[in-house]
Design an enzyme around this catalytic site. Structure first.
Site, mmCIF file in Angstrom:
data_model
loop_
_atom_site.group_PDB
_atom_site.id
_atom_site.type_symbol
_atom_site.label_atom_id
_atom_site.label_comp_id
_atom_site.label_asym_id
_atom_site.label_seq_id
_atom_site.Cartn_x
_atom_site.Cartn_y
_atom_site.Cartn_z
ATOM 1 N N PRO A 11 0.784 -1.223 0.000
ATOM 2 C CA PRO A 11 0.000 0.000 0.000
ATOM 3 C C PRO A 11 0.821 1.281 0.000
ATOM 4 O O PRO A 11 1.835 1.386 0.684
ATOM 5 C CB PRO A 11 -0.828 -0.098 1.290
ATOM 6 C CG PRO A 11 -0.166 -1.142 2.111
ATOM 7 C CD PRO A 11 0.477 -2.081 1.146
ATOM 8 N N ASN A 12 0.349 2.218 -0.792
ATOM 9 C CA ASN A 12 0.856 3.585 -0.900
ATOM 10 C C ASN A 12 2.151 3.698 -1.705
ATOM 11 O O ASN A 12 2.605 4.813 -1.979
ATOM 12 C CB ASN A 12 1.033 4.236 0.485
ATOM 13 C CG ASN A 12 -0.281 4.372 1.208
ATOM 14 O OD1 ASN A 12 -1.238 4.894 0.651
ATOM 15 N ND2 ASN A 12 -0.370 3.864 2.435
ATOM 16 N N ARG A 19 4.996 12.138 -3.228
ATOM 17 C CA ARG A 19 4.822 12.642 -1.859
ATOM 18 C C ARG A 19 6.049 12.271 -1.029
ATOM 19 O O ARG A 19 6.728 11.288 -1.317
ATOM 20 C CB ARG A 19 3.609 11.978 -1.184
ATOM 21 C CG ARG A 19 2.292 12.159 -1.878
ATOM 22 C CD ARG A 19 1.502 13.306 -1.263
ATOM 23 N NE ARG A 19 0.124 13.328 -1.725
ATOM 24 C CZ ARG A 19 -0.253 13.707 -2.940
ATOM 25 N NH1 ARG A 19 0.644 14.063 -3.820
ATOM 26 N NH2 ARG A 19 -1.540 13.727 -3.280
ATOM 27 N N TYR A 24 11.210 9.131 0.954
ATOM 28 C CA TYR A 24 11.159 8.022 -0.008
ATOM 29 C C TYR A 24 11.840 8.331 -1.345
ATOM 30 O O TYR A 24 11.856 7.477 -2.231
ATOM 31 C CB TYR A 24 9.707 7.597 -0.247
ATOM 32 C CG TYR A 24 9.049 7.043 0.998
ATOM 33 C CD1 TYR A 24 9.437 5.815 1.520
ATOM 34 C CD2 TYR A 24 8.067 7.752 1.680
ATOM 35 C CE1 TYR A 24 8.862 5.301 2.676
ATOM 36 C CE2 TYR A 24 7.476 7.244 2.834
ATOM 37 C CZ TYR A 24 7.886 6.023 3.327
ATOM 38 O OH TYR A 24 7.316 5.516 4.464
ATOM 39 N N ASN A 76 7.990 -5.845 -1.123
ATOM 40 C CA ASN A 76 7.898 -4.695 -0.231
ATOM 41 C C ASN A 76 6.433 -4.602 0.174
ATOM 42 O O ASN A 76 5.614 -4.027 -0.551
ATOM 43 C CB ASN A 76 8.358 -3.405 -0.911
ATOM 44 C CG ASN A 76 8.366 -2.230 0.065
ATOM 45 O OD1 ASN A 76 7.844 -2.336 1.174
ATOM 46 N ND2 ASN A 76 8.956 -1.118 -0.338
ATOM 47 N N ALA A 79 3.292 -1.024 4.721
ATOM 48 C CA ALA A 79 2.805 -1.034 6.113
ATOM 49 C C ALA A 79 2.349 -2.428 6.556
ATOM 50 O O ALA A 79 2.419 -2.754 7.751
ATOM 51 C CB ALA A 79 1.666 -0.034 6.272
ATOM 52 N N GLU A 100 12.735 -9.760 1.254
ATOM 53 C CA GLU A 100 12.004 -8.569 1.719
ATOM 54 C C GLU A 100 12.827 -7.332 1.388
ATOM 55 O O GLU A 100 14.052 -7.314 1.583
ATOM 56 C CB GLU A 100 11.827 -8.703 3.240
ATOM 57 C CG GLU A 100 11.178 -7.510 3.902
ATOM 58 C CD GLU A 100 11.039 -7.715 5.413
ATOM 59 O OE1 GLU A 100 11.468 -8.779 5.929
ATOM 60 O OE2 GLU A 100 10.518 -6.797 6.068
ATOM 61 N N HIS A 102 12.822 -2.876 1.632
ATOM 62 C CA HIS A 102 12.228 -1.594 2.023
ATOM 63 C C HIS A 102 13.108 -0.468 1.515
ATOM 64 O O HIS A 102 14.342 -0.568 1.568
ATOM 65 C CB HIS A 102 12.092 -1.479 3.544
ATOM 66 C CG HIS A 102 11.214 -2.541 4.111
ATOM 67 N ND1 HIS A 102 9.841 -2.504 3.986
ATOM 68 C CD2 HIS A 102 11.508 -3.693 4.756
ATOM 69 C CE1 HIS A 102 9.332 -3.593 4.538
ATOM 70 N NE2 HIS A 102 10.325 -4.329 5.009
ATOM 71 N N ARG A 109 13.641 3.847 12.148
ATOM 72 C CA ARG A 109 12.396 4.618 12.190
ATOM 73 C C ARG A 109 11.609 4.296 13.474
ATOM 74 O O ARG A 109 12.179 3.834 14.443
ATOM 75 C CB ARG A 109 11.600 4.351 10.909
ATOM 76 C CG ARG A 109 12.381 4.784 9.649
ATOM 77 C CD ARG A 109 11.572 4.631 8.388
ATOM 78 N NE ARG A 109 10.391 5.488 8.401
ATOM 79 C CZ ARG A 109 9.438 5.451 7.468
ATOM 80 N NH1 ARG A 109 9.546 4.594 6.459
ATOM 81 N NH2 ARG A 109 8.397 6.269 7.542
#
Ligand code: CA2
Length: 150
Positions: A11-12, A19, A24, A76, A79, A100, A102, A109
């Protein structure tokens, strides 16, 4: 015997480049796809590149990778990394070697990002290298597959 690598984004991640560039970066998801096709091509693999904002659709695609005997998955889960037992179960169930990835260093974080359900079933984890992490994940996965460590 090379084949297809599924690159699955959660998601996103469709907002990449549009954004929060300080977090990012400025590259778009289309740039990530081009990077993945290049890295996979260098290693002799084709790519199925997907993004969804829905948890169930991500589970469906992991199952599809299993049914179609994909060589590997680069995931990835965004969330859902930190919450989804369903995605963990899907990775474990299909038995397709999964790396995995990211964009950010999730361990630098907020504490809630330090827990990854995906990591419990993944062969490896790449984080903190921006979008180049996808190419590192593909190179690492290809090396594992070549060595028969899958
Ligand atoms: O660093 C990563 O790749 C993450 O998977 C990104 C997720 C976050 O929830 C994870 O903890 C770490 C967030 C993806 C949101 O992507 C955006 C991209 C641009 C603008 C806004 C959101």
């Amino acid at each position: 015997m090379p084949g297809t690598l599924y690159v699955i984004n959660g998601p996103n991640l469709n907002l990449l480049g549009a954004r929060e560039p300080e977090k990012y970066g400025t590259s778009t998801l289309a740039d990530v796809e081009a990077l993945c096709r290049d890295a996979a091509g260098r290693n002799g693999y084709a790519v199925e590149f997907r993004q969804s904002n829905r948890e169930g659709e991500l589970v469906d695609w992991i199952q599809q990778a299993g049914r179609e005997r994909a060589a590997g998955i680069v995931l990835n889960a965004a969330a859902y990394t930190h919450t989804s037992v369903a995605i963990l179960d899907a990775i474990a169930a299909v038995g397709v070697p999964t790396v995995e990835v990211h964009v950010t260093n999730i361990h630098a974080r907020e504490p809630f990002r330090h827990k990854s359900y995906v990591s419990m079933a993944a062969k490896g984890l790449v984080c903190g290298f921006g979008i180049y992490g996808y190419a590192l994940a593909i190179d690492g996965l290809a090396a594992l597959l070549k060595a028969g460590r899958n």
